[in-house]
Design an enzyme around this catalytic site. Structure first.
Site, PDB file in Angstrom:
ATOM      1  N   GLU A 264       0.800  -1.229   0.000  1.00  0.00           N
ATOM      2  CA  GLU A 264       0.000   0.000   0.000  1.00  0.00           C
ATOM      3  C   GLU A 264       0.834   1.281   0.000  1.00  0.00           C
ATOM      4  O   GLU A 264       0.433   2.282   0.601  1.00  0.00           O
ATOM      5  CB  GLU A 264      -0.970   0.019   1.177  1.00  0.00           C
TER       6      GLU A 264
ATOM      7  N   GLU B 233      -6.415  -7.900  -1.006  1.00  0.00           N
ATOM      8  CA  GLU B 233      -7.124  -7.782   0.275  1.00  0.00           C
ATOM      9  C   GLU B 233      -8.555  -7.310   0.029  1.00  0.00           C
ATOM     10  O   GLU B 233      -8.806  -6.580  -0.932  1.00  0.00           O
ATOM     11  CB  GLU B 233      -6.456  -6.747   1.207  1.00  0.00           C
TER      12      GLU B 233
HETATM   13  C1  GAL Z   1      -4.900  -2.801   4.638  1.00  0.00           C
HETATM   14  C2  GAL Z   1      -3.497  -3.236   5.045  1.00  0.00           C
HETATM   15  C3  GAL Z   1      -3.516  -4.408   5.999  1.00  0.00           C
HETATM   16  C4  GAL Z   1      -4.543  -4.202   7.056  1.00  0.00           C
HETATM   17  C5  GAL Z   1      -5.858  -4.021   6.396  1.00  0.00           C
HETATM   18  C6  GAL Z   1      -7.014  -3.935   7.337  1.00  0.00           C
HETATM   19  O1  GAL Z   1      -4.911  -1.487   4.250  1.00  0.00           O
HETATM   20  O2  GAL Z   1      -2.769  -3.598   3.923  1.00  0.00           O
HETATM   21  O3  GAL Z   1      -2.258  -4.592   6.556  1.00  0.00           O
HETATM   22  O4  GAL Z   1      -4.196  -3.099   7.802  1.00  0.00           O
HETATM   23  O5  GAL Z   1      -5.818  -2.827   5.644  1.00  0.00           O
HETATM   24  O6  GAL Z   1      -8.191  -3.935   6.623  1.00  0.00           O
END
Ligand code: GAL
Length: 821
Positions: A408, A480
């Site tokens: 990110e 994710e």
């Molecule tokens: C993302 C991040 C993860 C975690 C996640 C929670 O932005 O890459 O490490 O923090 O959010 O939803």
């Protein structure tokens, strides 16, 4: 050709001082520890991340036998968090600036043979270090210590430095070949290389491939790369010389997610007829390719379905041995039915990845980092980390993608050109990806990997590829989803836990619908300790589909029902109306991988729900709305016409869901028709509602659900008022053994009713006690949380029988027998 593990007999102090590096320092006052070790055991939650930040010291005496004369001695640390300096007998012999990759120090001329020597390690676990992932906030705790294995490889002066096995595959596995890059150090004339191969699972002998391969000057015509010239036949060359050796291996069995066949390639160095070194590499024959329209494994399109995994555990942070690392892979594959995992946000234990190789679990691994990019020194370290990651992990059959961007982070083309180049130079066989949270960012990688947090419970599950990627001709993968969009605790109220599950289903279904999305990794496998800036204020991020002890929340079942091996049946509700506002049940779901589920109320059959009854169109198995509490009871029991019964049923079922006062207009119209045509009145309606739906003031109902597969009941779930609390303990293995260090068993503990249902609001204390040669990790009084919790049992170096007893004020104690062999 011997590996000596150095996991035992370390001395530890939380305060490093220069004195510790002196050979003569009296360390008898320091703590005795074994590796893996965490520099600070922490509570389950509510603690300050400063606790594990320190400069600590480790010391170990090592007796170097005289037989090590003229040997090459390679000291390897598999993982030290985060910055380490290694001293031998007071001399600095090596340092490493990454907490997630291994490092090796050549200590051949540092040990005094026939004597005791002292290894001291200065370990800095401060988060102020100018190395990845540090520099800004991070949504996970980074813990400290020497938390993976340490060993010395004892080699001859000429030895195999590295072997990288690639494969060439022809159709259907015929005419396959191994292509290996063999790096030999200290080579001299007269040494040759022999390679042999065997299938790993079978008790097969190694089959020698081709003739002995000459590694001296005569072999030069076969060598494609050589970064060292041998000028004199007899003179040893102390640099590394790399050969690319291709061997036809003919027809082989492929490594696949369903049948992960592994092979071993043995490389030997032969000198004057004697084997002077050997290295065995486990690998697989498979073709893993990302195309514009998705991911293909061995020519077949496969939708990647995975979760993100952190490497942390309650109390001990990162420090868990082999069995616990492997258990997570087993859970992902066998309990959650996944085909992939992303090792967010750093390379993880080889024990974990080895198990992924064995199980057929695809791995997306990435360099350490979280959103922040530092200065040039920081970036140089990040590039080193990419190189180490690729070199150290590239033989794993399960790894299909290298993450070469800081998770990110913003575009930084100059930096990411370098990370991409580093990965590609060391591994031409795998694509690069890099996780971003921005749409249309600069794509220097082979695969656009994106965290899609679009779904908010009401809208579609994910964005289309066209809306995200800057290059439609490149593959696209979701790295994710969900996570912070809907944190869920095991003790949250029922509808919240159900919504959590439904959101996971919503995304999975949409990903399944989008042909050109290679797949997705949900956030995340289990809850984890996190910094003050994240999580729910108690230093836990409740984003897991499991809790920190790997107990499943309801959302875990959304994944578990995608597999066919084990029958799964979960009902999203305890069927206690008092848990819901106004006693209206809300949406209740059946989660199963069976063909159908028969529902019985007070032993009376109500309805059979079929897999096809789900509103989801793209998943093989998906949540089914439980939308009927009445079945044909009105027609039969109340002697109503079909039409009348149907209208009334719809009204009553809808009333069960949303309450009488919130019925939609259509239901009022139906009600008016019932009044007009059948002369029903309000008293009738209330009476029927109480009889068939049940309400505040009525007596509770007993429900039974039978999951049916191929005509047979494969699983039954009961919902009826509990009378007694039971403690259920699920131990991953009860026969523990010490191989290279201590062993740990995980005990997942749940409070259940007499039917095995988790008591979701049992947050009570339980007591843990052990007898025999084991010890508990963490406290001996713990509170369950949402009816779930756990503990860990660690061996102490002794064998024998041991016991763990779990007791609670309300339930009968449970004793688990353990054998340590
Ligand atoms: C993302 C991040 C993860 C975690 C996640 C929670 O932005 O890459 O490490 O923090 O959010 O939803």
């Amino acid at each position: 050709m011997e590996r000596v593990y150095l996991n035992d007999d370390w001395k530890f102090t939380e305060e490093f001082s220069e004195k510790l590096i002196e050979k003569t320092y009296d360390d008898s006052g320091l703590l005795d520890v074994r590796l893996p070790h965490t520099c600070k055991e922490v509570p389950l939650h509510y603690f300050d991340e400063k606790e594990y930040q320190m400069v600590s010291g480790y010391r170990r005496v090592i007796h170097a036998p005289k037989k090590w004369k003229e040997k090459t001695l390679l000291l390897t640390f598999e993982g030290v968090a985060h910055d380490s300096r290694v001293y031998i007998n007071g001399e600095l012999v090596g340092e490493h600036h990454c907490g997630y990759t291994a490092f090796t120090v050549d200590i051949s001329d540092k040990l005094i043979l026939g004597e005791s020597n002292v290894i001291t390690v200065r370990v800095d676990s401060n988060e102020s270090l100018n190395i990845p992932p540090f520099g800004f906030v991070i949504d996970y705790m980074t813990f400290g210590g020497i938390y993976r294995d340490v060993y010395i490889d004892v080699k001859n002066a000429i030895y195999i430095d590295d072997v990288f096995v690639m494969t060439k595959l022809a159709k259907a596995g015929a005419n396959s070949a191994t292509v290996s890059e063999v790096a030999v150090r200290g080579l001299k004339a007269g040494v040759s290389i022999r390679q042999s191969v065997r299938k790993k699972s079978a008790d097969e002998e190694f089959q020698v491939l081709d003739e002995d391969y000459p590694a001296d000057m005569n072999g030069a015509e076969k060598a494609e790369k050589a970064d060292c010239e041998i000028s004199n036949e007899n003179a040893a060359c102390d640099k590394t010389r790399t050969y690319t050796i291709t061997h036809n291996t003919g027809k082989v069995d492929l490594w696949d997610v369903d049948n992960p066949v592994l092979y071993e390639l043995k490389t030997e160095l032969i000198y004057r007829g004697k084997v002077i070194d050997e290295k065995i590499i486990t690998f697989g024959y498979r073709k893993a390719v990302f195309h514009e329209d998705g991911f293909y494994l061995n020519g077949k399109k496969l939708k990647i379905r995975g979760l993100n995994r952190h490497q942390s555990y309650p109390y001990v942070g990162y420090a868990m041995p082999e069995s616990m690392q492997k258990m997570d892979a087993d859970i992902l594959k066998n309990e959650l039915g996944l085909n992939a995992v992303r090792t967010s946000h750093y390379p993880q234990s080889h024990h974990f990845i080895d198990r992924c190789d064995e199980l057929g679990l695809l791995v997306f691994t990435e360099l350490p980092g979280w959103q922040h990019i530092g200065d040039e020194a920081w970036k140089l370290q990040a590039i080193e980390n990419v190189k180490d990651m690729v070199k150290q992990y590239r033989n794993h059959a399960s790894i299909i993608l290298w993450g070469v961007r800081i998770n990110e982070s913003v575009d930084d083309d100059e930096f990411y050109e370098r990370t991409n180049a580093a990965a590609r130079a060391l591994d031409p066989t795998r694509p690069t990806g890099g996780v971003r949270c921005y749409k249309n960012s600069n794509l220097l990688e082979d695969v656009y990997t994106y965290n899609d947090f679009l779904h908010n419970g009401k809208n579609k599950g994910c964005d289309k590829k066209t809306a995200v990627t800057s290059d439609m001709s490149k593959p696209y993968l979701i790295s994710e989803y969900n996570g912070h969009m809907y944190p869920t605790k095991p003790f949250d109220w029922e509808e919240h836990r159900a919504e959590h599950a439904i959101r996971h289903a919503n995304v999975l279904d949409e990903v399944a619908a989008q042909e050109d999305i290679a797949g997705s990794f949900g956030w995340c496998m289990f809850d984890y300790n996190t910094h003050k800036d994240f999580g729910s204020g108690d230093r836990i991020c409740y984003h897991g589909v499991m809790d920190m002890f790997r107990n499943p929340k309801l959302a875990a079942a959304v994944y578990a029902i995608q597999q066919e091996e084990k029958p799964v049946l979960e009902i999203s509700s305890s069927m206690d109306i008092g848990e819901h506002p106004g006693c209206n049940r809300g949406d209740i779901y059946i989660l199963t991988n069976a063909d159908s589920v028969k529902m019985y109320k007070n032993d009376k059959f109500i309805k059979e729900f079929f897999a096809e009854d789900t509103k989801y169109e793209n998943l093989k198995h998906a949540p089914i709305l439980l939308d009927d509490y009445i079945g044909d009871a009105l027609e039969i029991g109340e002697n109503m016409s079909h039409r009348q019964a149907e209208d009334l049923k719809q009204i009553l079922n809808e009333a069960a869901r949303v309450g009488i006062n919130s019925l939609p207009r259509t239901m009022y119209l139906k009600a008016m028709r019932l009044v007009a045509r059948y002369h029903m009145n309000m008293t009738d309606a209330v009476e029927l509602y109480n009889r068939y739906i049940g309400d505040w003031g009525g007596s509770s109902t007993v429900y039974r659900f039978d999951a049916i597969k191929d005509g047979e009941v494969v699983k039954t779930v009961y919902r009826q008022p509990m009378k007694k609390v039971y403690i259920k303990a699920d131990v991953d293995h009860t026969e523990l053994s010490e191989k290279n260090t201590y062993d740990v068993a995980a005990v997942r503990i749940t409070a259940t009713d007499e039917y095995g249902n988790t008591l979701s609001f049992f947050n009570d204390p339980i007591c843990l006690s052990v007898e025999g040669p084991v010890e508990l990790i963490g406290p001996d009084i713990v509170c369950l949380s949402g009816g779930m919790g756990g503990t860990y049992i660690r061996t102490t170096g002794k064998t024998g029988k041991a016991e763990l007893t779990i007791s609670s004020a309300q339930a009968e104690a449970v004793t688990i027998d353990i054998t340590i062999i």
